[in-house]
Design an enzyme around this catalytic site. Sequence first.
Site, PDB file in Angstrom:
ATOM      1  N   HIS A  92       0.837  -1.203   0.000  1.00  0.00           N
ATOM      2  CA  HIS A  92       0.000   0.000   0.000  1.00  0.00           C
ATOM      3  C   HIS A  92       0.878   1.263   0.000  1.00  0.00           C
ATOM      4  O   HIS A  92       0.615   2.204  -0.742  1.00  0.00           O
ATOM      5  CB  HIS A  92      -0.932   0.015   1.213  1.00  0.00           C
ATOM      6  CG  HIS A  92      -1.627   1.327   1.417  1.00  0.00           C
ATOM      7  ND1 HIS A  92      -2.861   1.602   0.857  1.00  0.00           N
ATOM      8  CD2 HIS A  92      -1.244   2.452   2.081  1.00  0.00           C
ATOM      9  CE1 HIS A  92      -3.202   2.849   1.187  1.00  0.00           C
ATOM     10  NE2 HIS A  92      -2.243   3.383   1.933  1.00  0.00           N
ATOM     11  N   GLU A  93       1.928   1.252   0.804  1.00  0.00           N
ATOM     12  CA  GLU A  93       2.812   2.430   0.864  1.00  0.00           C
ATOM     13  C   GLU A  93       3.552   2.632  -0.462  1.00  0.00           C
ATOM     14  O   GLU A  93       3.760   3.765  -0.878  1.00  0.00           O
ATOM     15  CB  GLU A  93       3.796   2.320   2.039  1.00  0.00           C
ATOM     16  CG  GLU A  93       3.127   2.219   3.418  1.00  0.00           C
ATOM     17  CD  GLU A  93       2.060   3.281   3.683  1.00  0.00           C
ATOM     18  OE1 GLU A  93       2.137   4.378   3.101  1.00  0.00           O
ATOM     19  OE2 GLU A  93       1.129   2.999   4.457  1.00  0.00           O
ATOM     20  N   HIS A 107       3.005   9.143  -6.795  1.00  0.00           N
ATOM     21  CA  HIS A 107       3.915  10.286  -6.893  1.00  0.00           C
ATOM     22  C   HIS A 107       4.623  10.285  -8.247  1.00  0.00           C
ATOM     23  O   HIS A 107       4.710  11.304  -8.920  1.00  0.00           O
ATOM     24  CB  HIS A 107       4.934  10.226  -5.747  1.00  0.00           C
ATOM     25  CG  HIS A 107       5.592  11.536  -5.463  1.00  0.00           C
ATOM     26  ND1 HIS A 107       6.643  11.675  -4.606  1.00  0.00           N
ATOM     27  CD2 HIS A 107       5.337  12.790  -5.945  1.00  0.00           C
ATOM     28  CE1 HIS A 107       7.012  12.948  -4.567  1.00  0.00           C
ATOM     29  NE2 HIS A 107       6.235  13.639  -5.361  1.00  0.00           N
ATOM     30  N   HIS A 114       1.621   4.713  -2.859  1.00  0.00           N
ATOM     31  CA  HIS A 114       1.776   6.176  -2.796  1.00  0.00           C
ATOM     32  C   HIS A 114       2.996   6.631  -3.608  1.00  0.00           C
ATOM     33  O   HIS A 114       2.959   7.682  -4.250  1.00  0.00           O
ATOM     34  CB  HIS A 114       1.904   6.636  -1.346  1.00  0.00           C
ATOM     35  CG  HIS A 114       0.639   6.486  -0.556  1.00  0.00           C
ATOM     36  ND1 HIS A 114      -0.555   7.031  -0.966  1.00  0.00           N
ATOM     37  CD2 HIS A 114       0.383   5.844   0.613  1.00  0.00           C
ATOM     38  CE1 HIS A 114      -1.502   6.730  -0.068  1.00  0.00           C
ATOM     39  NE2 HIS A 114      -0.958   6.001   0.885  1.00  0.00           N
TER      40      HIS A 114
HETATM   41 ZN   LIG Z   1      -1.939   5.316   2.519  1.00  0.00          ZN
END
Ligand SMILES: [Zn+2]
Length: 229
Positions: free
Chosen positions: A99-100, A107, A103
């Site tokens: 999940h991280e 980006h 991100h």
């Molecule tokens: Zn998150």
Amino acid sequence: MYFLGEYWWLMIPGLILGIYAQIKLSSAYNKYVRVPTRSGLTGAQAAREILDHASLSNVPVEEIGGHLTDHYDPIKKALFLSQSNFEGNSIASVGVAAHETGHALQHQAAYAPLKWRMMLVPITSFASKAWIGLFFLGLILGGPFFSKFIWLAIGIFSVMTLFQLVTLPVEFDASRRAKEQLFRLGLVHNDERAGVSEVLNAAAMTYVAALVTSALQLLRLLMIARRRS
Ligand SMILES: [Zn+2]
């Protein structure tokens, strides 16, 4: 100061939803943190795989203290995973780590809601302190000052609700990207999908609860302002 209790009942749904979401998240996480992935990969290794395949070898994966403190830092362009997710090889650890990386992928893709969210971060940290100060100032000064200050406070508070709103697509999209990469790269097997989804959906629920709480607080402030103006 009796206004503190005005329309207090509007805060109940958010409170209940918030508690429910926290319980759901802890139970999903605690359940799947005990289930090792069949690939045997740790959260850190899974994150590294996803990042490398996306040509993001320059994004480091680092360990950070605390429980569920995992995040991607868009300014440092680095991934931070809590100890249990960094070192653990469970379905929960790999799901959160992926999940991280979602991100980081957002980006890289210049995903618009992530940019809006980044823009709102500094304003939000100011707004969270400013609105309550203005609200009290309006109450203390009273009279004509009250309506001026309370509407200003409401305007500033609405930035925080907007922030919670923008957070939703960012979080749901990060989980979507995470699952896509986990399955595409074969880091998670077919029968492990449901576990990953359960953990990530439970985490997303906490952001929904935060939005509901913020929106109802905004409504409450509007009702107080209308009654008193
Ligand atoms: Zn998150």
